[in-house]
Design an enzyme around this catalytic site. Structure first.
Site, PDB file in Angstrom:
ATOM      1  N   CYS A 454     -22.198  -3.744  11.060  1.00 25.09           N
ATOM      2  CA  CYS A 454     -23.298  -3.565  11.542  1.00 25.09           C
ATOM      3  C   CYS A 454     -23.999  -2.223  10.891  1.00 25.09           C
ATOM      4  CB  CYS A 454     -22.965  -3.159  13.083  1.00 25.09           C
ATOM      5  SG  CYS A 454     -21.816  -1.706  13.336  1.00 25.09           S
ATOM      6  N   HIS A 860     -21.429   1.702  17.026  1.00 23.82           N
ATOM      7  CA  HIS A 860     -22.032   0.513  16.944  1.00 23.82           C
ATOM      8  C   HIS A 860     -23.380   0.569  16.366  1.00 23.82           C
ATOM      9  CE1 HIS A 860     -23.063  -3.888  16.701  1.00 23.82           C
ATOM     10  NE2 HIS A 860     -24.373  -3.729  17.452  1.00 23.82           N
TER      11      HIS A 860
END
Length: 995
Positions: A454, A860
């Site tokens: 990510c 994330h």
């Protein structure tokens, strides 16, 4: 006879003998007695019933009373009169308290005995009032249940008309005060049974008098929406839900969610408490009402309430799955909460740690109901893991635990995911078909997470949305070249033209991953971005170098030599260039120049050094809460002024270390413009200084701006402009941090200042959120919220060409020991005074990379971005900007007077909301700038980390004619045949596979 009976029950005779004598007394009730004898007998039996010392005495009292009342009804009617009954209810009986359940039992029995008597009507009227009084006193569950028994058998005692409305409302309040004092199963069963009796009475009243229903429900909502911290309404209110007609759901929910008098805090409390009702064992339809309210709030876009409640209650809902009685309802609510909360994995990840234990427990009990339940649960879990891919460390144990259960197909998963999402802008079927056929409704392509990638996906999407940079990359002629830039061009082309919903950038990832990055592990997106830009810059320089040595046809054939030359190339900051034609694409798009001045406070000489940069790293101000933390880079001991100390770091492309320095500057010292998205049109490339602005050698004068945004608790919320001001503010080098002055040939106190000499087309700002905890030896995250200005004004000091040739090493330019004309000549520029005055160059926010998590080792990344071109004219500059003046190193304000205050514009326009996109790996959705601004306030772990700003009124080499050329697609240049063929082939394969 009463004396005989009284002596008998208190005697020491054997119990069988007593029973025989009592039987004789009961049989004698048929005989005639005068009024006095009857009254004496009624008084004795009443005392035995209410004050009997043992069950035998109470039993004797009931038997004798019923017998004598049956045969002597007029006398009992006279005894059991209104005055006597009211006395029992209001004052009690001798030592017996009026709230004792025995009194209601006695009255209940007495009413049965006089039902045929005329005087009972007066008793019914009196008892209607007394029933209302009793519930107003908030009786305990046992007494309230006994009262409901009485009212259920004698409906004539139930309050009527207006009294009925008040009675129902007070009874609802009473239920709200119920509590079970014991945790034992027997007591819990008794408690539930009593609550059930009360709720059934309300149901009967609602049926008999429908006008009482709505006021009762309003009272329910008032109880559960109370924000009074001293009162927590009982979960027993859940027993009422099953008696509310389901056909009223739509009307009631719409009424609640659109009522302007219902505050968000009250609605949040009400929803939380309704979710708590899922633990009530016998309640039906609770999940129906909870889901209806969740949908109603989504319909009116009360997303803040939904987010807060979901994050607060989703673990409680999941824990209810352990209990068979409430499991179906809990699973229904859990499914809706997860499937609607699709903008962040935070809610799902709250329950992830508990999934494996639940699955193992249900697999071992062997019950058919548990197996059926697990099939439903695993389907939901698969949908969530598909939607939030990229967390293998969290999902691996779950996948192992549910591997034996069927996995839904991708089509079914997509269908399920599109049923309840808050952000759905079309009906479920159309949205599902759209996704199955290719791109989402945004028209943008996501990037598939390849396993904790990510950090790369968020950076690539931010660069792709940097329109001018993307167009430059796509327009390059790189045929035959196997460079990283070629792979980036290939990736950008697929993102722009593929029919897929998401693209897997495997080739680019392997080519761009820094060698020290461990595959499938979380990494720093800022570090990756810096490495990527360095690689692209060095490769282009290498290709230019090779092109001068051999024909261009063979430039891309020798990849080994390309890599070898690239590895040996000097760092970016050491590369001199004389004109724009020699700059690489990275230099043109992201390169800027920063000048550092060190002014010796002893000899007054000044040394200057100019460095190139591709990003600026802005540090936070240390606070008392971070006393044990030291920021990245060399430590420093700044002095605290005005409760604010800032540490800022300049990171130049290719530099192996980050150089940090501290600036004591108060909050609000700087220049910031806050603007509406719809208020930006043809911003000037430079904002000139106020005329007659002078620069002096006076000590630094600091102006505190009054417009600094405030946190709810009263603390200042710093903005990006504040951090940039801290970065550029003067620093006094003293103590252990003294400067070695070559002129003095010794360590001296000095003043260090920095000025931006050349601005980049795209300004990259990294907020240094990760700090080192010396006690725990880990990098912690600074979760402070930072205000993100839509428009940022960058101070750039313009100089004439005769003054721009600065040495790449430290040099002494001015000796302040000179006097007279010599000093004046050295200080005076070849132009006017404006040459020393920084220009405020406006930048528009283009993208924001967000880190979700509490440390650099986990979390994330996702990004917000929008399309902005240098000459973007789609925005209208319709309101004044509030400018905070930037101070010069000498302390004078360079920004002039402060214009009028900003008038906030409406950012909720539907079309404007589609300008911004949220890129979360493979998922791309519409969003708004308001969502960008509020992300940290809604999700404290989600903080802006890397920002891209686009300079305004710059075409970056692309004229308006190019953008309107018929060969261009969506404003992008036409692709080379090699790329178009590859994309066309991939699209055909994809369409064939999905049809």
């Amino acid at each position: 006879m009463d004396k005989i009976l009284e002596g008998l029950v208190s005697s020491s005779h054997p119990l069988p003998l007593k029973r025989v004598i009592v039987r004789k007394v009961v049989e004698s009730a048929e005989k005639w007695l005068d009024g006095a004898q009857c009254e004496a007998m009624f008084g004795l039996t009443t005392r035995l019933i209410l004050e009997g010392q043992d069950p035998f005495q109470r039993q004797v009292g009931h038997q004798v009373l019923e017998a004598y009342a049956r045969y002597h009804r007029p006398e009992f009617e006279s005894f059991f009169n209104k005055t006597f009954v009211l006395g029992l209810l209001q004052r009690g009986y001798h030592s017996l308290d009026r709230k004792d359940v025995a009194i209601l039992d006695y009255i209940h029995n007495g009413l049965r005995l006089i039902m045929s008597c005329p005087s009972v009507l007066d008793l019914f009227s009196a008892l209607q009032v007394e029933a209302l009084r009793i519930v107003c006193e908030r009786p305990e569950p046992a007494l309230c249940a006994r009262l409901c028994d009485l009212l259920g058998d004698f409906v004539q005692c139930v309050p009527k008309g207006k009294l009925a409305v008040a009675f129902c409302q007070q009874l609802v309040r009473t239920i709200g005060h119920f509590q079970c004092a014991s945790g034992q199963e027997k007591e819990l069963r008794e408690y539930v049974a009593r609550v059930t009796k009360v709720s059934h009475l309300l149901q009967n009243i609602w049926k008999a008098e429908p006008a009482t229903l709505l006021p009762s429900l309003q009272e329910v909502f008032a109880s559960i929406s109370s924000t009074d911290a001293s009162f927590e309404p009982s979960v027993a209110l859940a027993s009422l839900v099953q008696h509310i007609p389901l056909q009223m759901i739509t009307v009631l929910i719409r009424s609640l969610t659109t009522d302007p008098n219902v505050k968000d805090a009250s609605m949040t409390q009400a929803l939380c408490r309704m979710i708590d009702w899922l633990s009530w064992p016998l309640a039906q339809h609770v999940e129906t009402w909870v889901i209806a309210l969740l949908k109603g709030l989504a319909a009116v876009q009360k997303f803040t309430i939904l987010i807060d409640v979901t994050l607060l209650k989703i673990e409680l809902v999941f824990n209810r799955l352990w209990f068979p009685l409430v499991r179906p309802g809990a699973l229904a609510v859990l499914s809706h909460m997860l499937l609607s909360f699709q903008h962040s994995p935070e809610a799902f990840h709250l329950i992830v740690p508990h999934v494996v234990n639940l699955v193992h427990s249900f697999r071992t009990d062997g019950l058919p109901s548990s197996t059926a339940f697990l099939v439903q649960l695993t389907e939901l879990i698969h949908c969530m893991m598909y939607h939030y891919s990229g967390f293998p460390d969290l999902y691996e144990p779950i996948l192992e635990a549910i591997k034996d259960f069927p996995k839904p197909s991708e089509e079914k998963i997509k269908l399920i995911l599109n049923q309840s999402a808050w952000t759905s802008q079309s009906n479920s079927l159309a949205s599902c078909l759209s996704k199955l056929s290719g791109k989402s409704e945004t028209g943008k392509t996501g990037l598939i997470n390849l396993g904790n990638t990510c950090y790369m996906n968020s950076v690539i999407q931010a660069l792709f949305m940097a329109t001018d940079f993307r167009r430059h990359v796509l327009s390059l002629n790189l045929n035959g070249c196997n460079s990283l830039m070629k792979k980036l061009q290939h990736l950008f082309a697929f993102l722009a033209h593929t029919q897929r919903e998401a693209y897997a950038p495997r080739i680019f990832f392997e080519a761009s991953r820094p060698p020290w990055f461990t595959p499938r592990s979380q990494q720093d997106c800022s570090e990756y971005l810096r490495f990527l830009l360095d690689r692209l810059h060095e490769e282009e320089r290498t290709l230019k170098a090779l092109s001068s040595l051999k024909p261009s046809e063979s430039m891309g054939s020798d990849e080994a030599s390309l890599q070898e030359v690239t590895n040996k190339t000097a760092p970016y900051t050491e590369i001199p260039y004389t004109n724009d034609s020699e700059k690489t694409l990275i230099e043109k798009m992201f390169g800027g120049k920063l000048q550092t001045n060190i002014h010796c406070l002893n000899c007054r000489s000044t040394s200057q050094k100019e460095e190139a940069f591709t990003d600026l790293s802005l540090a936070f101000c240390p606070s008392s809460s971070m006393e044990n933390l030291s920021f990245q880079g060399p430590s420093c001991s700044p002095k605290v002024q005005d409760d604010f100390v800032v540490q800022a770091s300049l990171v130049t492309a290719g530099s192996p270390e980050e150089s940090a320095f501290c600036h004591p500057v108060p909050p609000g010292f700087g220049s910031e413009t806050v603007m509406d998205e719809a208020a930006l049109d043809n911003l000037p490339s430079e904002l000139p200084c106020t005329e007659n602005t002078l620069v002096s050698n006076e000590p630094c004068k600091i102006q505190i701006n009054r417009g600094v945004s405030q946190k709810p608790g009263g603390e200042n919320t710093p903005s990006v402009t504040d951090l940039l001001n801290y970065f550029l503010a003067p620093e006094i080098l003293n103590g252990d941090n003294r400067y070695y002055c070559e002129n003095c040939a010794s360590l001296q106190n000095a003043e260090k200042t920095m000025q931006i000499m050349e601005e980049p087309e795209y300004l990259i700002l990294t907020l240094l959120r990760f700090s080192y905890d010396q006690k725990c030896h880990i990098r912690r995250k600074i979760l402070d919220n930072v205000s993100l200005p839509l428009v940022l004004e960058l101070p750039v000091k313009r100089t004439n060409s005769s003054l721009t040739s600065l040495s790449e090493s430290w040099s002494v330019d001015v000796d302040f020991t000179d006097t007279g004309e010599n000093l004046a000549k050295k200080l005076k520029s070849s132009g006017t005074d404006e040459a020393c005055c920084p220009k405020r160059v406006p930048y528009l926010l283009s993208s924001v990379v967000v880190h979700s998590g509490i440390s650099s080792e986990s979390g994330h990344y996702y990004s917000y971005a929008r399309n902005i071109t240098g000459s973007d004219s789609s925005f209208q500059l319709c309101h004044q900007s509030e400018t905070l003046a930037l101070a010069s190193p000498q302390g004078h304000l360079l920004g002039g007077e402060i214009p009028s205050a900003v008038i906030e514009q409406d950012l909720e326009n539907n079309e404007m909301s589609k300008e911004w996109f949220l890129f979360n790996d493979s998922r791309v959705t519409f969003t708004s700038f308001q969502s960008v601004q509020k992300i940290t306030s809604r999700f404290p772990k989600d903080t802006a980390y890397v920002l891209l700003y686009k300079k305004q009124n710059s075409t970056s080499g692309f004229g308006a004619n190019n953008a309107t050329n018929g060969l261009w697609v969506n404003g992008d240049p036409p692709l080379q045949k090699e790329l178009m063929d590859a994309i066309t082939k991939d699209n055909k394969l994809y369409l064939q596979a999905n049809h």
